[in-house]
Design an enzyme around this catalytic site. Structure first.
Site, mmCIF file in Angstrom:
data_model
loop_
_atom_site.group_PDB
_atom_site.id
_atom_site.type_symbol
_atom_site.label_atom_id
_atom_site.label_comp_id
_atom_site.label_asym_id
_atom_site.label_seq_id
_atom_site.Cartn_x
_atom_site.Cartn_y
_atom_site.Cartn_z
ATOM 1 N N ASN A 179 -20.159 -8.076 -27.716
ATOM 2 C CA ASN A 179 -21.474 -7.328 -28.560
ATOM 3 C C ASN A 179 -23.023 -8.048 -27.346
ATOM 4 O OD1 ASN A 179 -24.426 -7.748 -30.745
ATOM 5 N ND2 ASN A 179 -23.230 -5.488 -31.068
ATOM 6 N N SER A 180 -23.822 -7.346 -27.482
ATOM 7 C CA SER A 180 -24.508 -7.798 -26.189
ATOM 8 C C SER A 180 -25.042 -8.873 -26.689
ATOM 9 C CB SER A 180 -25.310 -6.086 -26.037
ATOM 10 O OG SER A 180 -24.495 -5.262 -25.975
ATOM 11 N N LYS A 230 -14.851 -6.732 -24.137
ATOM 12 C CA LYS A 230 -16.493 -6.145 -24.670
ATOM 13 C C LYS A 230 -16.691 -7.466 -25.239
ATOM 14 C CE LYS A 230 -19.140 -5.009 -26.914
ATOM 15 N NZ LYS A 230 -19.210 -3.469 -27.639
ATOM 16 N N ARG A 288 -23.843 4.355 -20.226
ATOM 17 C CA ARG A 288 -24.734 3.061 -21.102
ATOM 18 C C ARG A 288 -24.516 1.927 -20.081
ATOM 19 N NH1 ARG A 288 -24.113 -0.198 -26.844
ATOM 20 N NH2 ARG A 288 -24.513 -2.492 -26.002
ATOM 21 N N HIS A 311 -29.756 -0.366 -22.590
ATOM 22 C CA HIS A 311 -29.749 -1.739 -23.130
ATOM 23 C C HIS A 311 -30.397 -2.843 -22.995
ATOM 24 C CE1 HIS A 311 -28.759 -2.204 -27.385
ATOM 25 N NE2 HIS A 311 -27.856 -3.065 -27.279
ATOM 26 N N ASP A 319 -18.732 5.055 -30.640
ATOM 27 C CA ASP A 319 -19.557 3.886 -29.136
ATOM 28 C C ASP A 319 -18.168 3.919 -28.628
ATOM 29 O OD1 ASP A 319 -19.510 1.537 -28.483
ATOM 30 O OD2 ASP A 319 -20.416 0.683 -30.080
ATOM 31 N N ASP A 353 -17.283 -7.628 -32.864
ATOM 32 C CA ASP A 353 -17.389 -6.597 -31.474
ATOM 33 C C ASP A 353 -16.863 -6.926 -30.666
ATOM 34 O OD1 ASP A 353 -18.055 -4.115 -30.931
ATOM 35 O OD2 ASP A 353 -20.451 -5.230 -30.540
ATOM 36 N N GLU A 358 -20.002 2.017 -21.598
ATOM 37 C CA GLU A 358 -20.734 1.296 -21.539
ATOM 38 C C GLU A 358 -20.205 0.767 -20.011
ATOM 39 O OE1 GLU A 358 -20.986 -0.984 -25.355
ATOM 40 O OE2 GLU A 358 -20.261 -2.881 -24.282
ATOM 41 N N SER A 407 -21.432 3.391 -34.672
ATOM 42 C CA SER A 407 -21.385 1.606 -33.960
ATOM 43 C C SER A 407 -20.382 1.232 -34.195
ATOM 44 C CB SER A 407 -22.303 0.694 -34.757
ATOM 45 O OG SER A 407 -22.693 -0.199 -34.186
ATOM 46 N N GLY A 408 -19.703 0.653 -32.949
ATOM 47 C CA GLY A 408 -18.893 0.050 -32.758
ATOM 48 C C GLY A 408 -19.443 -1.963 -33.049
ATOM 49 N N LEU A 409 -20.855 -1.964 -33.344
ATOM 50 C CA LEU A 409 -20.633 -3.283 -34.180
ATOM 51 C C LEU A 409 -19.696 -3.420 -36.158
ATOM 52 C CD1 LEU A 409 -22.088 -6.301 -34.320
ATOM 53 C CD2 LEU A 409 -23.732 -5.425 -34.759
ATOM 54 N N ASP A 456 -17.021 1.903 -26.257
ATOM 55 C CA ASP A 456 -17.479 0.204 -25.881
ATOM 56 C C ASP A 456 -17.122 0.627 -23.919
ATOM 57 O OD1 ASP A 456 -17.700 -1.122 -28.089
ATOM 58 O OD2 ASP A 456 -16.020 -1.328 -28.829
HETATM 59 C C1 SPV Z 1 -22.901 -1.122 -31.718
HETATM 60 O O1 SPV Z 1 -23.963 -0.550 -32.435
HETATM 61 O O2 SPV Z 1 -21.872 -1.818 -31.329
HETATM 62 C C2 SPV Z 1 -24.135 -1.408 -30.188
HETATM 63 C C3 SPV Z 1 -24.894 -0.958 -30.063
HETATM 64 O O3 SPV Z 1 -22.930 -1.222 -28.933
HETATM 65 S S1 SPV Z 1 -25.285 -2.787 -29.720
HETATM 66 O O4 SPV Z 1 -24.723 -3.312 -31.227
HETATM 67 O O5 SPV Z 1 -27.408 -2.957 -29.989
HETATM 68 O O6 SPV Z 1 -24.776 -3.301 -28.110
HETATM 69 MG MG MG Z 2 -21.250 -1.122 -29.810
#
Ligand code: SPV
Ligand code: MG
Length: 305
Positions: free
Chosen positions: A132-133, A130, A168, A199, A95, A68, A124, A56-58, A97
């Site tokens: 974080n979503s 980017k 994504r 997502h 991930d 992130d 994505e 996971s990027g986050l 990104d």
């Molecule tokens: C991550 O885990 O870095 C993701 C998923 O991209 S989220 O944080 O839900 O966007």
């Molecule tokens: Mg991510």
């Protein structure tokens, strides 16, 4: 473990991680990808039986103490993934990104991810850098054609035919609606994506469920139910989802465990009662310290101490 299941496990591991992940996504049962953010969390998740891991990027960013928002460089991210890949045989999806730039950065990232041992990447369709979503409302997307170029370039760059490139779309996160999400997902599938990650940050499964109905199994569908966590995995399965990413759960578990331990030691002035701490034998066991002894005997022919 019985003799025959030993044989089954050995046979499963003999298959390349990329092939195991691809096969898993193509069959009707849900595949779970557990988040990991370093070698330790990768070992724990795989040891507990998760079929696959999400780098996971986050979570990697958080574990590195940065945000992130591409604050860690792509090589810094892949350095962590390399430790994860060394720590476990479980397939890892990285991930990626938004691909860290243009089509060229995306394909270089993807190729390097494959080299360090990942089984797939996920890109994505957001701008670089980017965000974080789940943070704020600034989630502009790149034109679909630009993103298709990244997907096509990443597919062309892979050397293992089973390596997965997952596309994504953040169209629902950006508030662009179902039609845009479906159009983009279809364009990415046509550009060569092996699976689509849709997502959402809604509290219910409704918008993902509606997407899945229209999508109708054109390619494996991947989700990350961070906000719609009350939905059961049976509902995901019935909706035709292929894979579920538990995207940040190890990192969040560690966050409280570390903080509470710090508080107890600082304010309680004692580690008594901290029975949730791993014992050192558990830690040494997970990292297989005994293997050093065995190898020493093998290479030096000396009896173990
Ligand atoms: C991550 O885990 O870095 C993701 C998923 O991209 S989220 O944080 O839900 O966007
Ligand atoms: Mg991510």
């Amino acid at each position: 473990m019985s003799g025959s299941s030993d044989v089954t496990t050995a046979a499963a591991l003999a298959t390349r991680a990329t092939t195991r992940l691809r096969d898993s996504l193509m069959q009707p049962e849900l595949t779970f990808l557990m988040e990991a953010h370093d070698g330790l969390s990768a070992r724990i998740a795989a040891g507990e039986g998760f079929q696959a891991l999400w780098a996971s990027g986050l979570s990697i960013s958080t574990a590195l103490g940065v945000r992130d928002s591409n604050e860690a460089s792509w090589t810094q991210m892949l350095d962590v993934v390399e430790y994860m890949a060394e720590a476990t045989d479980a397939p890892i999806v990285v991930d990626g990104d938004s691909g860290h730039g243009n089509f060229n950065s995306a394909r270089r990232f993807s190729r390097k991810a494959e080299r360090v041992g990942a089984a797939g990447v996920c890109f994505e369709d957001k701008l670089f850098p980017k965000m974080n979503s789940f943070v704020g409302s600034d989630h502009d997307l790149v034109p679909a054609e630009d993103f298709c170029a990244k997907i096509a370039a990443a597919k062309d760059a892979q050397t293992d035919p089973d390596f997965l490139v997952i596309a994504r779309t953040e169209a629902l996160i950006a508030g662009l609606g179902q039609d845009e999400a479906l159009e983009r997902a279809e364009a990415y599938r046509k550009a060569g994506a092996d699976a689509v990650f849709i997502h959402s940050r809604k509290k219910t499964f409704d918008e993902i469920g509606a997407f899945a109905r229209e999508w109708a199994g054109r390619a494996p569908l991947v989700i990350a139910p961070t906000t719609y966590a009350a939905t059961t995995t049976d509902e995901f399965q019935q909706a035709g989802i292929s894979a579920v990413i538990w995207a940040n759960h190890s990192m969040r578990a560690a966050f409280h465990a570390i903080r509470d331990t710090c508080r107890q030691i600082l304010h309680g002035r004692s580690v008594n009662g901290l029975d949730r701490l791993a014992t050192l034998p558990e830690v040494f066991g997970l990292l297989d310290y005994d293997e050093l002894d065995r190898s020493e005997r093998q290479y030096y022919g000396q009896p173990a101490n």
